[in-house]
Design a protein around this motif. Structure first.
Motif, mmCIF file in Angstrom:
data_model
loop_
_atom_site.group_PDB
_atom_site.id
_atom_site.type_symbol
_atom_site.label_atom_id
_atom_site.label_comp_id
_atom_site.label_asym_id
_atom_site.label_seq_id
_atom_site.Cartn_x
_atom_site.Cartn_y
_atom_site.Cartn_z
ATOM 1 N N GLU A 3 96.384 24.365 42.961
ATOM 2 C CA GLU A 3 95.345 23.412 42.586
ATOM 3 C C GLU A 3 94.239 24.076 41.783
ATOM 4 N N SER A 4 94.563 25.222 41.167
ATOM 5 C CA SER A 4 93.525 25.985 40.481
ATOM 6 C C SER A 4 92.935 25.227 39.286
ATOM 7 N N GLY A 5 93.639 24.179 38.799
ATOM 8 C CA GLY A 5 93.156 23.433 37.646
ATOM 9 C C GLY A 5 92.028 22.476 37.994
ATOM 10 N N ARG A 6 91.858 22.187 39.324
ATOM 11 C CA ARG A 6 90.828 21.222 39.717
ATOM 12 C C ARG A 6 89.438 21.817 39.646
ATOM 13 N N LYS A 7 88.499 20.982 39.232
ATOM 14 C CA LYS A 7 87.122 21.476 39.129
ATOM 15 C C LYS A 7 86.514 21.633 40.511
ATOM 16 N N VAL A 8 85.700 22.614 40.646
ATOM 17 C CA VAL A 8 84.995 22.818 41.923
ATOM 18 C C VAL A 8 84.118 21.592 42.184
ATOM 19 N N GLY A 9 84.167 21.084 43.412
ATOM 20 C CA GLY A 9 83.323 19.948 43.755
ATOM 21 C C GLY A 9 83.994 18.602 43.529
ATOM 22 N N ALA A 10 85.188 18.581 42.927
ATOM 23 C CA ALA A 10 85.884 17.311 42.720
ATOM 24 C C ALA A 10 86.395 16.807 44.072
ATOM 25 N N VAL A 11 86.596 15.467 44.155
ATOM 26 C CA VAL A 11 87.129 14.925 45.414
ATOM 27 C C VAL A 11 88.558 15.434 45.593
ATOM 28 N N SER A 12 89.022 15.427 46.837
ATOM 29 C CA SER A 12 90.400 15.848 47.116
ATOM 30 C C SER A 12 91.351 14.905 46.362
ATOM 31 N N PRO A 13 92.285 15.449 45.614
ATOM 32 C CA PRO A 13 93.079 14.577 44.732
ATOM 33 C C PRO A 13 94.097 13.734 45.505
ATOM 34 N N CYS A 14 94.351 12.531 45.000
ATOM 35 C CA CYS A 14 95.397 11.694 45.579
ATOM 36 C C CYS A 14 96.750 12.306 45.203
ATOM 37 N N ALA A 15 97.821 11.747 45.774
ATOM 38 C CA ALA A 15 99.158 12.299 45.539
ATOM 39 C C ALA A 15 99.524 12.261 44.055
ATOM 40 N N ALA A 16 99.057 11.207 43.360
ATOM 41 C CA ALA A 16 99.381 11.065 41.939
ATOM 42 C C ALA A 16 98.705 12.155 41.118
ATOM 43 N N CYS A 17 97.400 12.302 41.322
ATOM 44 C CA CYS A 17 96.651 13.298 40.536
ATOM 45 C C CYS A 17 97.124 14.708 40.871
ATOM 46 N N LYS A 18 97.524 14.919 42.129
ATOM 47 C CA LYS A 18 98.030 16.228 42.537
ATOM 48 C C LYS A 18 99.313 16.534 41.763
ATOM 49 N N LEU A 19 100.198 15.544 41.710
ATOM 50 C CA LEU A 19 101.467 15.759 41.001
ATOM 51 C C LEU A 19 101.241 15.922 39.503
ATOM 52 N N LEU A 20 100.299 15.144 38.978
ATOM 53 C CA LEU A 20 100.037 15.195 37.532
ATOM 54 C C LEU A 20 99.063 16.324 37.167
ATOM 55 N N ARG A 21 98.627 17.054 38.182
ATOM 56 C CA ARG A 21 97.696 18.191 38.000
ATOM 57 C C ARG A 21 96.467 17.789 37.183
ATOM 58 N N ARG A 22 95.857 16.698 37.609
ATOM 59 C CA ARG A 22 94.636 16.292 36.903
ATOM 60 C C ARG A 22 93.534 16.013 37.920
ATOM 61 N N ARG A 23 92.321 15.933 37.437
ATOM 62 C CA ARG A 23 91.191 15.672 38.322
ATOM 63 C C ARG A 23 91.277 14.240 38.836
ATOM 64 N N CYS A 24 91.026 14.066 40.132
ATOM 65 C CA CYS A 24 91.107 12.714 40.710
ATOM 66 C C CYS A 24 89.706 12.103 40.672
ATOM 67 N N ALA A 25 89.498 11.206 39.725
ATOM 68 C CA ALA A 25 88.170 10.600 39.553
ATOM 69 C C ALA A 25 87.859 9.664 40.711
ATOM 70 N N GLN A 26 86.581 9.391 40.909
ATOM 71 C CA GLN A 26 86.150 8.481 41.985
ATOM 72 C C GLN A 26 86.821 7.113 41.838
ATOM 73 N N ASP A 27 87.014 6.679 40.577
ATOM 74 C CA ASP A 27 87.598 5.352 40.350
ATOM 75 C C ASP A 27 89.084 5.445 39.971
ATOM 76 N N CYS A 28 89.746 6.497 40.422
ATOM 77 C CA CYS A 28 91.177 6.690 40.114
ATOM 78 C C CYS A 28 91.975 5.451 40.547
ATOM 79 N N VAL A 29 92.777 4.912 39.632
ATOM 80 C CA VAL A 29 93.528 3.681 39.918
ATOM 81 C C VAL A 29 94.638 3.926 40.941
ATOM 82 N N PHE A 30 95.103 5.171 41.037
ATOM 83 C CA PHE A 30 96.191 5.487 41.975
ATOM 84 C C PHE A 30 95.708 5.749 43.401
#
Lengths: 146, 146
Positions: A3-30
């Motif tokens: 998970e080294s790609g995630r920014k420090v302080g970001a919320v814990s990513p949902c399963a989708a964002c984790k798989l897609l290796r992207r930051r999980c925004a507060q308003d993430c649709v997944f």
């Protein structure tokens, strides 16, 4: 998963964002439908529909419809993973065969009821009793009502 | 659709390559199943599954399985386009309800047959006749065999 790609302080990513290796925004649709502890749900829909299509399909729906849409997509995706040729159309075909078989059995049972009623009423002196026996069964009246 | 991107001398593109605006190679995986005169078939699977996923799914199958796989994907995609919330899982749910209803009707009709047989045999002097009537119906013997 790294998970080294995630920014420090970001919320814990949902399963989708984790798989897609992207930051999980507060308003993430997944996020509301793909919690981190159920990674397989998103993996299946991603494999079959693709994350961008799932995203698009969810965005096109009202929020109150999204949970059902996700459930049906997960069901469909799992069916396609299990059976890559027929997917859940295989289940539809098998249910339709079951319906055909039940309809045949029901027609036979109803015919047997009519047959027995006719035999029963043929010894009766009531005029028109036989016709009524046939009509009752054909109209699907309660079979216990006689 | 503009086809200026196609190379001179290329084969006439299949519906998939036409929509994706790419050259349709001789060994195009889509061409046998998505003819140019049925553009809607590919449009639906592209919208729901995405061209790259359809390509991947077809490549993973043996050639003799691909036609059925395409048919089931087109069916599924059309169902999802018609009903974006439930897709063909809506059809499964409705078929299952129909099966429940038929099973109830069949149980009632079979119970009626048992009931009538018991009434019929209760006037008979044959010992064990009533038990046989119940057993026959419960075992699902041909209802016309008696």
């Amino acid at each position: 998963m790294k998970e080294s790609g995630r920014k420090v302080g970001a919320v814990s990513p949902c399963a989708a964002c984790k798989l897609l290796r992207r930051r999980c925004a507060q308003d993430c649709v997944f996020a509301p439908y793909f919690p981190a502890d159920e990674p397989q749900k998103f993996a299946s829909v991603h494999k079959v529909f693709g994350a961008s299509n799932v995203n698009k399909m969810l965005q096109e729906l009202a929020e109150h419809q999204r949970r059902d849409a996700v459930s049906s997509m997960v069901y469909e995706a799992n069916a396609r993973v299990r059976d890559p040729v027929y997917g859940c159309v295989g289940a539809i075909s098998s249910l339709q065969k079951q319906i055909d078989s039940l309809q045949t059995q029901l027609a036979l049972a109803q015919a047997e009821v009519v047959h027995m009623r006719m035999r029963q009423f043929s010894t009766s002196s009531s005029p028109g009793a036989m016709d009524r026996a046939v009509d009752q069964a054909a109209m699907g009246e309660s079979l216990w009502s006689c």
